[in-house]
Write a protein that holds these residues in place. Sequence first.
Motif, PDB file in Angstrom:
ATOM      1  N   GLU A   1       0.816  -1.221   0.000  1.00  0.00           N
ATOM      2  CA  GLU A   1       0.000   0.000   0.000  1.00  0.00           C
ATOM      3  C   GLU A   1       0.847   1.267   0.000  1.00  0.00           C
ATOM      4  O   GLU A   1       0.582   2.183  -0.778  1.00  0.00           O
ATOM      5  CB  GLU A   1      -0.946   0.005   1.202  1.00  0.00           C
ATOM      6  CG  GLU A   1      -2.096  -0.952   1.079  1.00  0.00           C
ATOM      7  CD  GLU A   1      -3.009  -0.936   2.299  1.00  0.00           C
ATOM      8  OE1 GLU A   1      -2.869  -0.015   3.159  1.00  0.00           O
ATOM      9  OE2 GLU A   1      -3.857  -1.831   2.392  1.00  0.00           O
ATOM     10  N   ALA A   2       1.852   1.329   0.870  1.00  0.00           N
ATOM     11  CA  ALA A   2       2.674   2.543   0.973  1.00  0.00           C
ATOM     12  C   ALA A   2       3.395   2.818  -0.345  1.00  0.00           C
ATOM     13  O   ALA A   2       3.463   3.967  -0.801  1.00  0.00           O
ATOM     14  CB  ALA A   2       3.679   2.407   2.118  1.00  0.00           C
ATOM     15  N   ASP A   3       3.927   1.770  -0.978  1.00  0.00           N
ATOM     16  CA  ASP A   3       4.636   1.944  -2.252  1.00  0.00           C
ATOM     17  C   ASP A   3       3.680   2.409  -3.350  1.00  0.00           C
ATOM     18  O   ASP A   3       4.020   3.289  -4.150  1.00  0.00           O
ATOM     19  CB  ASP A   3       5.305   0.631  -2.685  1.00  0.00           C
ATOM     20  CG  ASP A   3       6.423   0.208  -1.741  1.00  0.00           C
ATOM     21  OD1 ASP A   3       6.869   1.037  -0.919  1.00  0.00           O
ATOM     22  OD2 ASP A   3       6.845  -0.969  -1.833  1.00  0.00           O
ATOM     23  N   LEU A   4       2.497   1.818  -3.396  1.00  0.00           N
ATOM     24  CA  LEU A   4       1.513   2.200  -4.413  1.00  0.00           C
ATOM     25  C   LEU A   4       1.032   3.632  -4.201  1.00  0.00           C
ATOM     26  O   LEU A   4       0.863   4.388  -5.163  1.00  0.00           O
ATOM     27  CB  LEU A   4       0.336   1.229  -4.405  1.00  0.00           C
ATOM     28  CG  LEU A   4       0.657  -0.202  -4.866  1.00  0.00           C
ATOM     29  CD1 LEU A   4      -0.518  -1.125  -4.566  1.00  0.00           C
ATOM     30  CD2 LEU A   4       1.003  -0.223  -6.335  1.00  0.00           C
ATOM     31  N   ALA A   5       0.830   4.010  -2.941  1.00  0.00           N
ATOM     32  CA  ALA A   5       0.386   5.370  -2.635  1.00  0.00           C
ATOM     33  C   ALA A   5       1.431   6.383  -3.107  1.00  0.00           C
ATOM     34  O   ALA A   5       1.093   7.397  -3.731  1.00  0.00           O
ATOM     35  CB  ALA A   5       0.126   5.526  -1.138  1.00  0.00           C
ATOM     36  N   GLU A   6       2.693   6.091  -2.838  1.00  0.00           N
ATOM     37  CA  GLU A   6       3.761   6.990  -3.266  1.00  0.00           C
ATOM     38  C   GLU A   6       3.876   7.016  -4.792  1.00  0.00           C
ATOM     39  O   GLU A   6       3.990   8.078  -5.408  1.00  0.00           O
ATOM     40  CB  GLU A   6       5.089   6.543  -2.656  1.00  0.00           C
ATOM     41  CG  GLU A   6       6.240   7.481  -2.989  1.00  0.00           C
ATOM     42  CD  GLU A   6       7.538   7.040  -2.336  1.00  0.00           C
ATOM     43  OE1 GLU A   6       8.577   7.202  -2.993  1.00  0.00           O
ATOM     44  OE2 GLU A   6       7.506   6.544  -1.193  1.00  0.00           O
ATOM     45  N   MET A   7       3.809   5.844  -5.423  1.00  0.00           N
ATOM     46  CA  MET A   7       3.959   5.735  -6.871  1.00  0.00           C
ATOM     47  C   MET A   7       2.877   6.519  -7.614  1.00  0.00           C
ATOM     48  O   MET A   7       3.144   7.164  -8.626  1.00  0.00           O
ATOM     49  CB  MET A   7       3.892   4.254  -7.281  1.00  0.00           C
ATOM     50  CG  MET A   7       4.130   3.998  -8.761  1.00  0.00           C
ATOM     51  SD  MET A   7       3.938   2.241  -9.221  1.00  0.00           S
ATOM     52  CE  MET A   7       4.946   1.408  -8.033  1.00  0.00           C
ATOM     53  N   TYR A   8       1.646   6.468  -7.101  1.00  0.00           N
ATOM     54  CA  TYR A   8       0.525   7.097  -7.792  1.00  0.00           C
ATOM     55  C   TYR A   8       0.101   8.424  -7.178  1.00  0.00           C
ATOM     56  O   TYR A   8      -0.868   9.033  -7.633  1.00  0.00           O
ATOM     57  CB  TYR A   8      -0.659   6.131  -7.862  1.00  0.00           C
ATOM     58  CG  TYR A   8      -0.365   4.959  -8.757  1.00  0.00           C
ATOM     59  CD1 TYR A   8      -0.346   5.116 -10.140  1.00  0.00           C
ATOM     60  CD2 TYR A   8      -0.065   3.714  -8.235  1.00  0.00           C
ATOM     61  CE1 TYR A   8      -0.049   4.056 -10.973  1.00  0.00           C
ATOM     62  CE2 TYR A   8       0.230   2.647  -9.067  1.00  0.00           C
ATOM     63  CZ  TYR A   8       0.240   2.823 -10.430  1.00  0.00           C
ATOM     64  OH  TYR A   8       0.535   1.775 -11.256  1.00  0.00           O
ATOM     65  N   GLY A   9       0.797   8.858  -6.140  1.00  0.00           N
ATOM     66  CA  GLY A   9       0.444  10.130  -5.517  1.00  0.00           C
ATOM     67  C   GLY A   9      -0.947  10.101  -4.909  1.00  0.00           C
ATOM     68  O   GLY A   9      -1.683  11.085  -4.978  1.00  0.00           O
ATOM     69  N   ALA A  10      -1.304   8.968  -4.335  1.00  0.00           N
ATOM     70  CA  ALA A  10      -2.634   8.789  -3.747  1.00  0.00           C
ATOM     71  C   ALA A  10      -2.494   8.514  -2.253  1.00  0.00           C
ATOM     72  O   ALA A  10      -1.421   8.152  -1.769  1.00  0.00           O
ATOM     73  CB  ALA A  10      -3.341   7.617  -4.422  1.00  0.00           C
ATOM     74  N   SER A  11      -3.582   8.687  -1.544  1.00  0.00           N
ATOM     75  CA  SER A  11      -3.550   8.371  -0.116  1.00  0.00           C
ATOM     76  C   SER A  11      -3.601   6.853   0.069  1.00  0.00           C
ATOM     77  O   SER A  11      -4.075   6.124  -0.814  1.00  0.00           O
ATOM     78  CB  SER A  11      -4.742   9.016   0.596  1.00  0.00           C
ATOM     79  OG  SER A  11      -5.939   8.329   0.255  1.00  0.00           O
ATOM     80  N   ARG A  12      -3.119   6.397   1.196  1.00  0.00           N
ATOM     81  CA  ARG A  12      -3.175   4.956   1.479  1.00  0.00           C
ATOM     82  C   ARG A  12      -4.622   4.482   1.554  1.00  0.00           C
ATOM     83  O   ARG A  12      -4.926   3.360   1.177  1.00  0.00           O
ATOM     84  CB  ARG A  12      -2.432   4.636   2.771  1.00  0.00           C
ATOM     85  CG  ARG A  12      -0.918   4.678   2.541  1.00  0.00           C
ATOM     86  CD  ARG A  12      -0.156   4.207   3.716  1.00  0.00           C
ATOM     87  NE  ARG A  12      -0.340   2.783   3.931  1.00  0.00           N
ATOM     88  CZ  ARG A  12       0.390   2.066   4.756  1.00  0.00           C
ATOM     89  NH1 ARG A  12       1.352   2.636   5.449  1.00  0.00           N
ATOM     90  NH2 ARG A  12       0.158   0.783   4.917  1.00  0.00           N
ATOM     91  N   GLY A  13      -5.511   5.345   1.998  1.00  0.00           N
ATOM     92  CA  GLY A  13      -6.934   4.986   2.050  1.00  0.00           C
ATOM     93  C   GLY A  13      -7.498   4.713   0.667  1.00  0.00           C
ATOM     94  O   GLY A  13      -8.245   3.748   0.468  1.00  0.00           O
TER      95      GLY A  13
END
Length: 192
Positions: free
Chosen positions: A8-20
Amino acid sequence: MPNQRLVEADLAEMYGASRGHVRTALSELTVEGLVERIQNRGARVRTVPVEEAIEIVEVRSALEALCAARAATRITEAEAEELRQIGRRMETAVETGDQAAYAQGNTDLHSTLIRLSGQKTAAATIDRLRAQAVRFQYRLFAKPGRSQQSLPEHLAIIDAVCAREPEEAARAMREHLMSVGAAIEESVRSGS
């Protein structure tokens, strides 16, 4: 890639999205059968075994045969010309060896038939099933000679729908998708 961990943390950073938002997206992908969650280990891309891919093709066969038959009862002359044009593009792609154009024609043909059928429930189900077995679909597109084998199957579907023959359209679609299932089995057996 199949079995790839989805952090989740990697995907949030990669896509500029919140973890939620990432967590919500992963939950939706889990419902669609594309992601699996493992207790205390997170999420990963779900691997679809070949047996399940063949079952998916069998279910698609029933649904897409229904759509082809329904399209044959509803098609207008303008829509028939749209299908014929897709068929001509697919023929040109086979003649020139353009696999990408053939794959696009395949996608266009199936989605057009589903749209012409007016079967919204079938369309949503087919989309979910297709997404789960997409890895096998790409393997087939890359298989030498597959487009030459499937082109006459696609043209038979087009001919039956344009002739407004629902039973023939359904039969041609079932035969085509059973051929896809057999090709998946063969590609797995041969290791290609």
